[in-house]
Design a protein around this motif. Structure first.
Motif, PDB file in Angstrom:
ATOM      1  N   UNK A 123       0.855  -1.217   0.062  1.00 10.60           N
ATOM      2  CA  UNK A 123       0.118  -0.106  -0.168  1.00 10.60           C
ATOM      3  C   UNK A 123       1.015   1.243  -0.021  1.00 10.60           C
ATOM      4  N   UNK A 124       0.534   2.223  -0.838  1.00 14.89           N
ATOM      5  CA  UNK A 124       1.464   3.409  -1.078  1.00 14.89           C
ATOM      6  C   UNK A 124       1.406   4.573   0.291  1.00 14.89           C
TER       7      UNK A 124
ATOM      8  N   UNK B  76       5.004   1.986   5.558  1.00 19.07           N
ATOM      9  CA  UNK B  76       5.106   0.741   4.764  1.00 19.07           C
ATOM     10  C   UNK B  76       5.798   0.757   3.553  1.00 19.07           C
ATOM     11  N   UNK B  77       6.074  -0.499   3.081  1.00 21.68           N
ATOM     12  CA  UNK B  77       7.028  -0.549   1.994  1.00 21.68           C
ATOM     13  C   UNK B  77       6.610   0.021   0.764  1.00 21.68           C
ATOM     14  N   UNK B  78       5.212  -0.084   0.251  1.00 24.64           N
ATOM     15  CA  UNK B  78       4.709   0.492  -0.564  1.00 24.64           C
ATOM     16  C   UNK B  78       4.750   2.093  -0.631  1.00 24.64           C
ATOM     17  N   UNK B  79       4.788   2.657   0.710  1.00 24.66           N
ATOM     18  CA  UNK B  79       5.026   4.082   0.932  1.00 24.66           C
ATOM     19  C   UNK B  79       6.563   4.621   0.451  1.00 24.66           C
ATOM     20  N   UNK B  80       7.336   3.707   0.865  1.00 22.35           N
ATOM     21  CA  UNK B  80       9.033   3.945   0.346  1.00 22.35           C
ATOM     22  C   UNK B  80       8.942   3.812  -1.133  1.00 22.35           C
ATOM     23  N   UNK B  81       8.279   2.715  -1.666  1.00 20.71           N
ATOM     24  CA  UNK B  81       8.538   2.680  -3.208  1.00 20.71           C
ATOM     25  C   UNK B  81       7.949   3.926  -3.611  1.00 20.71           C
TER      26      UNK B  81
ATOM     27  N   UNK C  58      -3.833   9.932   3.325  1.00 22.57           N
ATOM     28  CA  UNK C  58      -5.043   9.546   2.627  1.00 22.57           C
ATOM     29  C   UNK C  58      -5.242   7.937   2.579  1.00 22.57           C
ATOM     30  N   UNK C  59      -4.415   7.389   2.538  1.00 23.36           N
ATOM     31  CA  UNK C  59      -4.642   6.170   2.527  1.00 23.36           C
ATOM     32  C   UNK C  59      -4.934   5.624   3.948  1.00 23.36           C
ATOM     33  N   UNK C  60      -4.267   6.182   5.002  1.00 25.80           N
ATOM     34  CA  UNK C  60      -4.713   5.884   6.425  1.00 25.80           C
ATOM     35  C   UNK C  60      -6.199   6.167   6.498  1.00 25.80           C
ATOM     36  N   UNK C  61      -6.808   7.207   6.125  1.00 26.77           N
ATOM     37  CA  UNK C  61      -8.394   7.577   6.300  1.00 26.77           C
ATOM     38  C   UNK C  61      -9.104   6.373   5.647  1.00 26.77           C
ATOM     39  N   UNK C  62      -8.545   6.349   4.423  1.00 22.21           N
ATOM     40  CA  UNK C  62      -9.418   5.114   3.746  1.00 22.21           C
ATOM     41  C   UNK C  62      -9.572   3.999   4.403  1.00 22.21           C
TER      42      UNK C  62
END
Length: 370
Positions: free
Chosen positions: A163-164, A168-173, A197-201
């Protein structure tokens, strides 16, 4: 965000710690797996074996599955650590806790390709484990449940971590990909916006499906993304600065028998909030205004001396801030051998951070305009 926890073992030279929350969540997770064991067997298309569903067997099987899950998390984090090691970056520790695991690296590389390499290593390990357990899966009994369960949870672990959202790894990517086109500071700020935004969703989804774990994870992602962004900006703003660049040289040193009221007059006159205390040229410690609440004005300052935190003038400013934060000190003495060179306060460090950050922000705007 995490304490060091309880030392467990060293794995390939990397200390592995258990946070106390791990000890709380392990039996809870084992209980939940045991309670839902019939549903798992149905999901995996396995027979409802009475031998697995009676007596204490479901809880023992749940405990084994929970331990296997955390072992998978440990291998995921070890993937990050080994990838970092190949790039010459040491892993200070791996900590297992309530929401999984964290590999604490001594630094996060700001080169996009290196950050990508380290970030993707963990999910790749999880996907490899998912494939391995899928190939080894059995169709009945204890091994049937465990191989199906571990194939599924490793797949979910790898996908969830992509997940971006920082940390999380997706955020680092996502940040690394942004940093290919933007200055690192701007990339970090954009990644933090996406993370929140991802955290709220994620939190809203958790509320809709009545899943407290997802809500807790959403809260963690929201708070940790802010902490990650602030730490990254702080490291970049203080990059290249040493203690000698920021310290106040030739500080006023007080004898230990000086009355507190005289210290207060000196603090007001010289606009400082702390002083080293010496006796016959030997540094005894440091005394600050924050430690004098309720002090007798006529008492000697030696009664309120705090053990000093000593720094070398060649220490990095960031290392100095980290050490002061770990010890809860507002200031440190800069020493060369037994010689007192100066005093470094958190105010000095934060002022440098503000000035350098303004400069970085201006450079980002100039770069973005082009």
């Amino acid at each position: 965000m995490l304490q060091r926890g309880l030392p467990l073992l060293r794995l390939l030279g990397i200390p592995v710690h258990l946070d106390l929350t791990f000890l709380l969540v392990l039996p809870l997770l084992a209980f939940l797996i045991a309670r839902n064991l019939p549903l798992y067997l149905e999901l995996f298309g396995l027979p409802q074996d009475p031998g697995l569903l009676q007596g204490s067997t479901p809880f023992l099987l749940g405990l084994l599955a929970a331990l296997s899950l955390f072992l998978s998390v440990l291998l995921h984090e070890l993937g990050h650590a080994l990838a970092a090691q190949r790039l010459g970056i040491r892993t200070q520790r791996i900590t297992l806790w309530l929401l999984g695991g964290v590999a604490q690296l001594e630094r996060i590389p700001r080169e996009p390709k290196k950050e990508l390499f380290i970030a993707l290593a963990g999910p790749l390990v999880s996907f490899a484990l998912a494939l391995l357990f899928r190939l080894l899966r059995q169709e009945a009994g204890t091994l049937g449940f465990l191989t199906h369960y571990l194939a599924l949870v490793n797949l979910v672990l790898g996908l969830f971590n992509l997940l971006p959202a920082l940390p999380l790894d997706g955020g680092r990517v996502y940040r690394a990909l942004l940093a290919l086109r933007h200055p690192y500071t701007r990339a970090t700020q954009k990644a933090m916006g996406m993370s929140q935004a991802v955290a709220v969703a994620l939190g809203l989804f958790g509320l809709m499906v009545f899943n407290p774990f997802l809500v807790l994870m959403a809260f963690f992602v929201y708070m940790a993304s802010r902490a990650e962004a602030e730490a990254t900006l702080l490291a970049q703003a203080l990059e290249g600065l040493k203690v000698r660049d920021l310290m106040s040289p030739n500080p006023i040193a007080l004898p230990k028998d000086l009355p507190v009221e005289e210290l207060l007059r000196l603090a007001l006159a010289h606009r400082v909030s702390g002083f080293p205390v010496v006796e016959e040229g030997r540094v005894l410690g440091v005394v600050g205004l924050e430690g004098l609440e309720g002090a007798d004005p006529r008492a000697p300052v030696g009664r309120y001396v705090q053990e000093p935190l000593a720094l070398s003038p060649e220490d990095s400013a960031l290392k100095a801030l980290e050490r002061m934060g770990e010890r809860g000190y507002a200031r440190a003495l800069v020493m060369e051998g037994d010689t007192l060179l100066g005093v470094l306060s958190k105010t000095d460090l934060l002022r440098a951070f503000q000035v350098r950050l303004l400069g970085l922000t201006s450079l980002d705007k100039e770069g973005g305009a082009g």
